[in-house]
Design an enzyme around this catalytic site. Structure first.
Site, short mmCIF file in Angstrom:
data_model
loop_
_atom_site.label_atom_id
_atom_site.label_comp_id
_atom_site.label_asym_id
_atom_site.label_seq_id
_atom_site.Cartn_x
_atom_site.Cartn_y
_atom_site.Cartn_z
N TYR A 145 0.73 -1.30 0.09
CA TYR A 145 0.13 -0.04 -0.06
C TYR A 145 1.00 1.29 0.04
O TYR A 145 1.55 1.51 0.90
CB TYR A 145 -0.93 -0.05 1.11
CG TYR A 145 -1.57 1.29 1.72
CD1 TYR A 145 -2.29 2.04 0.52
CD2 TYR A 145 -1.48 1.68 2.92
CE1 TYR A 145 -3.00 3.21 1.01
CE2 TYR A 145 -2.15 2.84 3.31
CZ TYR A 145 -2.94 3.66 2.40
OH TYR A 145 -3.72 4.67 2.64
N ASP A 230 -1.49 -6.54 9.44
CA ASP A 230 -2.73 -5.64 8.99
C ASP A 230 -4.00 -6.37 8.46
O ASP A 230 -3.72 -6.76 7.34
CB ASP A 230 -2.20 -4.27 8.15
CG ASP A 230 -3.17 -3.39 7.80
OD1 ASP A 230 -4.29 -3.72 7.90
OD2 ASP A 230 -2.61 -2.12 7.71
N ILE A 232 -7.23 -5.38 7.94
CA ILE A 232 -8.30 -4.61 7.68
C ILE A 232 -9.23 -4.92 6.72
O ILE A 232 -10.35 -4.35 6.62
CB ILE A 232 -7.80 -3.16 7.72
CG1 ILE A 232 -7.17 -2.98 6.17
CG2 ILE A 232 -7.05 -2.56 8.68
CD1 ILE A 232 -7.01 -1.54 5.85
N LYS A 272 -13.02 -0.72 5.82
CA LYS A 272 -13.12 -1.60 4.49
C LYS A 272 -14.31 -2.35 4.82
O LYS A 272 -15.21 -2.55 3.78
CB LYS A 272 -11.93 -2.26 4.32
CG LYS A 272 -10.71 -1.43 4.16
CD LYS A 272 -10.76 -0.19 3.44
CE LYS A 272 -9.32 0.49 3.38
NZ LYS A 272 -9.48 1.90 2.55
#
Length: 469
Positions: A145, A230, A232, A272
């Site tokens: 990202y 992570d 999410i 998300k």
């Protein structure tokens, strides 16, 4: 300038990345079906708008929560006054239960080990402050990202060393790639403090396999470092294989009574899975009491409003609704994902096989004029300015291979996505016609690659027209 701090004047935020520049161009000329039909369509924003109707329906049926009432009586004053920065107990309990349900209740979470933050951005930065000193490094698998260059480095002074993953194995993490990144950090005199992964991956849209997670745990155990997972996008998995949390693998491999147990940390968010990025709801989950304590103190600088916590505690506690929402949202994501993949395939553009997320990792290597990142940027600029689509080039995600792009599909209507696909189709065919004209005019100077590309596209165009008849 001389009266400002070095932090205020430095250029290390990453705002000049093509990822952010594409957003700027979109904001100058945003697409609107009625007011600006020739504007830029935003395909660079990983936002989930597919299930908003479900959330709005719940709000309509639960006026007390939406109106900050309890048993019909207003609690606005109670929520508006000072609240403990540790968060509302009811919200933290509801959030950890939701996290467990997303993971098939194969693991459970203790709300006392949860730290609330203003989104995943704040959660990741807070963990960097807790785990690194300026100049320390974290290893990240590529592509990753683009915002991590800002989130992890800008204010903390931490460094990122890429774990180079390639398309040869679907960008999977390997033991050799991990070790090479570790050794590269040592060459740069950087102290490696951990590895950070996104699972499911942004931008790949793939889930980490259990074997990759076991590899990562073995690696951090050997190197005596941390792992941040992570997660999410954990609720966006719409195809097999199913999502496997690092917490599940920790327990299965009996890490509970080892020091590794305290060196694995999870980042989560409702941005998300529930499509609520504007609510700024993030969280850190850690088994390390010192990390929880330090992160809780730091959370004072980025709190979630009490009103938001109250509303979402009511929503997340509605188990029947949440189960329906997650299931229906995954079905809608799957349908939209298939729509984009199918549409691109018809014009000869393939995507990495993926099973999660709000985007596709799109392979446009065959559309490059040369196998270089300069050619990737040339193609990206054409897509932004001529095709009027904002997609994210792979170079902004630190991909090692030019020609890959991230295209988001869940932040727009079905009709808008169809228009985006049609624009790409027109661009591909137009480029092929231009190339064919140049081939006739400069046949002696044209490379075999360009000739074969032109023939390929015209064959594709002919076949497509045959199917349309």
């Amino acid at each position: 300038m001389k009266f400002l701090s070095k932090k205020a004047t430095c250029n290390s935020h990453g705002q000049d990345s093509s990822y952010f520049l594409g957003w700027e161009e979109y904001e100058k000329n945003p697409y609107d079906e009625i007011r600006n039909p020739k504007g830029i369509i935003q395909m660079g924003l990983a936002e989930n708008q597919l299930s908003f109707d479900l959330l709005e329906s719940w709000l309509a049926q639960n006026p007390d929560a939406a109106g900050f009432k309890r048993n019909g009586e207003s609690i606005f004053r109670e929520l508006a006054l000072f609240q403990d920065y540790r968060g509302l107990p009811a919200f933290k309990d509801a959030l950890v239960q939701f996290m467990a349900e997303i993971r098939g209740n194969k693991v459970s979470f203790d709300s006392n080990k949860l730290v609330l933050t203003a989104g995943a951005t704040s959660a990741n930065e807070t963990l960097m402050f807790c785990l690194t000193d300026p100049g320390d490094a974290f290893l990240l698998p590529t592509p990753y990202y683009p915002g991590f260059d800002r989130d992890l480095k800008w204010r903390t002074g931490a460094e990122i060393v890429p774990i180079q993953c390639t398309s040869s194995n679907g960008f999977r993490i390997t033991e050799s790639a991990l070790e090479e990144a570790y050794q590269e950090a040592k060459k740069r005199n950087l102290k490696v403090k951990g590895v950070l992964v996104t699972n499911p991956s942004n931008p790949l849209g793939t889930t980490l396999s259990k074997q990759e997670l076991e590899l990562l745990l073995t690696f951090i155990a050997k190197k005596q470092i941390h792992l941040i997972s992570d997660e999410i996008y954990s609720g966006t998995v719409f195809n097999s294989p199913k999502f496997v949390s690092v917490m599940e693998v920790l327990i299965e491999n009996n890490y509970m009574h080892t020091d590794v147990w305290d060196r694995v940390h999870i980042v989560y968010s409702l941005s998300k899975d529930l499509g609520l990025p504007g609510f700024r709801v993030g969280a850190i989950y850690s088994n390390d009491e010192m990390v929880v304590s330090a992160a809780t103190k730091m959370s004072s600088f980025g709190l979630i409003s009490s009103q938001t916590q109250y509303l979402l505690s009511a929503m997340l506690s509605d188990k029947k609704f949440m189960k329906k929402y997650v299931s229906e949202n995954q079905k809608r994501l799957k349908k939209r994902h298939e729509m984009l993949v199918r549409g691109l395939k018809k014009i000869g553009i393939s995507c990495l096989d993926s099973n999660a997320g709000l985007f596709c990792w799109v392979d446009m290597r065959h559309l490059l004029s040369s196998n270089t990142f300069d050619a990737e940027m040339e193609l990206w600029k054409k897509i932004v300015y001529e095709v009027a689509l904002n997609i994210s080039p792979g170079s902004s995600c630190h991909c090692t291979e030019p020609g890959w792009f991230r295209a988001c599909f869940a932040n727009m209507s079905e009709n808008t996505l169809n228009i985006a696909i049609q624009r790409l189709k027109d661009f591909v065919y137009s480029s092929a016609r231009d190339s064919d004209i140049q081939n006739h005019q400069h046949s002696n100077n044209t490379s075999p690659k360009k000739k074969s590309f032109s023939k390929w596209v015209f064959r594709l165009s002919f076949n497509e027209r045959q199917r349309e008849r």
